[in-house]
Design a protein around this motif. Sequence first.
Motif, mmCIF file in Angstrom:
data_model
loop_
_atom_site.group_PDB
_atom_site.id
_atom_site.type_symbol
_atom_site.label_atom_id
_atom_site.label_comp_id
_atom_site.label_asym_id
_atom_site.label_seq_id
_atom_site.Cartn_x
_atom_site.Cartn_y
_atom_site.Cartn_z
ATOM 1 N N TYR A 10 44.537 70.548 50.107
ATOM 2 C CA TYR A 10 45.979 70.391 50.285
ATOM 3 C C TYR A 10 46.408 71.149 51.533
ATOM 4 C CZ TYR A 10 45.704 69.022 45.395
ATOM 5 O OH TYR A 10 45.364 68.413 44.228
ATOM 6 N N LEU A 11 47.265 70.525 52.306
ATOM 7 C CA LEU A 11 47.733 71.147 53.538
ATOM 8 C C LEU A 11 49.181 70.747 53.764
ATOM 9 C CD1 LEU A 11 47.141 72.742 56.136
ATOM 10 C CD2 LEU A 11 46.232 70.637 57.134
ATOM 11 N N VAL A 12 50.053 71.751 53.846
ATOM 12 C CA VAL A 12 51.461 71.508 54.162
ATOM 13 C C VAL A 12 51.740 72.219 55.482
ATOM 14 C CG1 VAL A 12 53.851 71.766 53.432
ATOM 15 C CG2 VAL A 12 52.057 71.435 51.716
ATOM 16 N N THR A 13 52.277 71.507 56.447
ATOM 17 C CA THR A 13 52.455 72.079 57.768
ATOM 18 C C THR A 13 53.688 71.488 58.429
ATOM 19 O OG1 THR A 13 51.310 72.547 59.855
ATOM 20 C CG2 THR A 13 51.053 70.335 58.927
ATOM 21 N N GLN A 14 54.159 72.148 59.461
ATOM 22 C CA GLN A 14 55.373 71.698 60.130
ATOM 23 C C GLN A 14 55.067 70.692 61.236
ATOM 24 O OE1 GLN A 14 57.336 75.396 61.309
ATOM 25 N NE2 GLN A 14 58.753 75.135 59.588
ATOM 26 N N MET A 15 56.042 69.885 61.506
ATOM 27 C CA MET A 15 55.947 68.942 62.632
ATOM 28 C C MET A 15 55.603 69.686 63.909
ATOM 29 S SD MET A 15 59.266 66.477 62.196
ATOM 30 C CE MET A 15 59.235 66.126 63.948
ATOM 31 N N GLY A 16 54.770 69.069 64.698
ATOM 32 C CA GLY A 16 54.416 69.644 65.996
ATOM 33 C C GLY A 16 53.186 70.529 65.969
ATOM 34 N N ASN A 17 52.783 70.938 64.776
ATOM 35 C CA ASN A 17 51.588 71.782 64.676
ATOM 36 C C ASN A 17 50.320 70.980 64.918
ATOM 37 O OD1 ASN A 17 53.062 74.055 64.123
ATOM 38 N ND2 ASN A 17 52.634 74.066 61.925
ATOM 39 N N ASP A 18 49.243 71.729 65.206
ATOM 40 C CA ASP A 18 47.898 71.150 65.326
ATOM 41 C C ASP A 18 47.084 71.635 64.130
ATOM 42 O OD1 ASP A 18 47.799 71.934 68.884
ATOM 43 O OD2 ASP A 18 48.812 70.310 67.811
ATOM 44 N N LYS A 19 46.403 70.708 63.479
ATOM 45 C CA LYS A 19 45.608 71.089 62.300
ATOM 46 C C LYS A 19 44.270 70.361 62.297
ATOM 47 C CE LYS A 19 48.396 73.949 60.302
ATOM 48 N NZ LYS A 19 48.031 75.379 60.168
ATOM 49 N N SER A 20 43.339 70.913 61.522
ATOM 50 C CA SER A 20 42.026 70.290 61.372
ATOM 51 C C SER A 20 41.662 70.176 59.907
ATOM 52 C CB SER A 20 40.945 71.121 62.066
ATOM 53 O OG SER A 20 41.159 71.167 63.449
ATOM 54 N N ILE A 21 40.935 69.125 59.592
ATOM 55 C CA ILE A 21 40.362 68.942 58.264
ATOM 56 C C ILE A 21 38.846 68.871 58.465
ATOM 57 C CG2 ILE A 21 40.288 67.568 56.168
ATOM 58 C CD1 ILE A 21 42.939 66.288 57.035
ATOM 59 N N LYS A 22 38.131 69.679 57.701
ATOM 60 C CA LYS A 22 36.681 69.732 57.874
ATOM 61 C C LYS A 22 35.980 68.875 56.830
ATOM 62 C CE LYS A 22 36.635 74.340 59.905
ATOM 63 N NZ LYS A 22 36.069 75.708 59.831
ATOM 64 N N CYS A 23 34.832 68.354 57.203
ATOM 65 C CA CYS A 23 34.044 67.547 56.279
ATOM 66 C C CYS A 23 32.570 67.827 56.479
ATOM 67 C CB CYS A 23 34.330 66.063 56.475
ATOM 68 S SG CYS A 23 33.360 65.019 55.364
ATOM 69 N N GLU A 24 31.883 67.935 55.355
ATOM 70 C CA GLU A 24 30.435 68.165 55.385
ATOM 71 C C GLU A 24 29.773 67.290 54.331
ATOM 72 O OE1 GLU A 24 29.346 72.160 54.436
ATOM 73 O OE2 GLU A 24 27.204 71.810 54.701
ATOM 74 N N GLN A 25 28.630 66.728 54.671
ATOM 75 C CA GLN A 25 27.862 65.973 53.677
ATOM 76 C C GLN A 25 26.437 66.528 53.621
ATOM 77 O OE1 GLN A 25 25.245 63.606 54.458
ATOM 78 N NE2 GLN A 25 25.515 63.347 56.674
ATOM 79 N N ASN A 26 25.922 66.624 52.381
ATOM 80 C CA ASN A 26 24.567 67.152 52.189
ATOM 81 C C ASN A 26 23.602 66.075 51.715
ATOM 82 O OD1 ASN A 26 25.277 66.795 49.540
ATOM 83 N ND2 ASN A 26 25.327 68.956 49.010
ATOM 84 N N LEU A 27 23.911 64.820 52.044
ATOM 85 C CA LEU A 27 23.101 63.692 51.602
ATOM 86 C C LEU A 27 22.073 63.261 52.636
ATOM 87 C CD1 LEU A 27 26.066 61.684 50.085
ATOM 88 C CD2 LEU A 27 24.261 62.843 48.804
ATOM 89 N N GLY A 28 22.110 63.876 53.806
ATOM 90 C CA GLY A 28 21.197 63.467 54.867
ATOM 91 C C GLY A 28 21.545 62.130 55.479
ATOM 92 N N HIS A 29 22.791 61.701 55.319
ATOM 93 C CA HIS A 29 23.220 60.400 55.842
ATOM 94 C C HIS A 29 23.374 60.421 57.356
ATOM 95 C CE1 HIS A 29 25.020 58.955 51.754
ATOM 96 N NE2 HIS A 29 23.715 58.843 51.814
ATOM 97 N N ASP A 30 23.232 59.220 57.936
ATOM 98 C CA ASP A 30 23.329 59.096 59.384
ATOM 99 C C ASP A 30 24.756 58.892 59.870
ATOM 100 O OD1 ASP A 30 20.358 57.074 59.298
ATOM 101 O OD2 ASP A 30 20.567 59.222 59.721
ATOM 102 N N THR A 31 25.591 58.362 59.011
ATOM 103 C CA THR A 31 26.931 57.955 59.451
ATOM 104 C C THR A 31 27.994 58.633 58.599
ATOM 105 O OG1 THR A 31 26.044 55.792 60.064
ATOM 106 C CG2 THR A 31 28.435 55.980 59.915
ATOM 107 N N MET A 32 29.034 59.104 59.265
ATOM 108 C CA MET A 32 30.173 59.695 58.563
ATOM 109 C C MET A 32 31.452 59.011 59.021
ATOM 110 S SD MET A 32 29.165 63.736 58.423
ATOM 111 C CE MET A 32 30.502 64.128 57.277
#
Lengths: 115, 109
Positions: A10-32
Amino acid sequence: DTAVSQTPKYLVTQMGNDKSIKCEQNLGHDTMYWYKQDSKKFLKIMFSYNNKELIINETVPNRFSPKSPDKAHLNLHINSLELGDSAVYFCASSQDGQNSGNTIYFGEGSWLTVV
Amino acid sequence: ILNVEQSPQSLHVQEGDSTNFTCSFPSSNFYALHWYRWETAKSPEALFVMTLNGDEKKKGRISATLNTKEGYSYLYIKGSQPEDSATYLCAFRDNDMRFGAGTRLTVKP
């Protein structure tokens, strides 16, 4: 162990801000992937990365940029957030590209609210 | 049909009822049809991937059929249980992967 994990949930932020969402997979897949659930609840693809190459880039604003430091990670950066960016964003992965017959595995979603 | 359409949008059944719902998709350039089960606040969980016309897949009480010539797939749930309550998504692959909006199933005890 969670196969595809994304943070924050969950992420609540104000207009104009810069934010990042991180993602990790441990399946050894080639494509995300990054998907956005739109206001009508449809899942729409935003980006996919295969071996560090961007192979799908739908018509999303250039304020959105995917960054993949390695095969197991695909982070979503959003600059100058707008109210309309409020949505649920899903990370996913698969063994081969989207055009193969392989299953896509999803994270649990990140709820972004821009105020 | 240009997009993936699912019907009904929502469905309420009693425990023990059998039920089914439909996914309609473009019948040209077919590559694969996926079914996902999606519980609130969880990630979509893959149920089936079907690639051939006439494919039938089964997992426990849930089964699916595929007709690529007429562009539809059915998902069946036999003897619905409260834990089957979820949104069932189908996704169609041609040169892209397009999701339907889902069928929201609620099974009442």
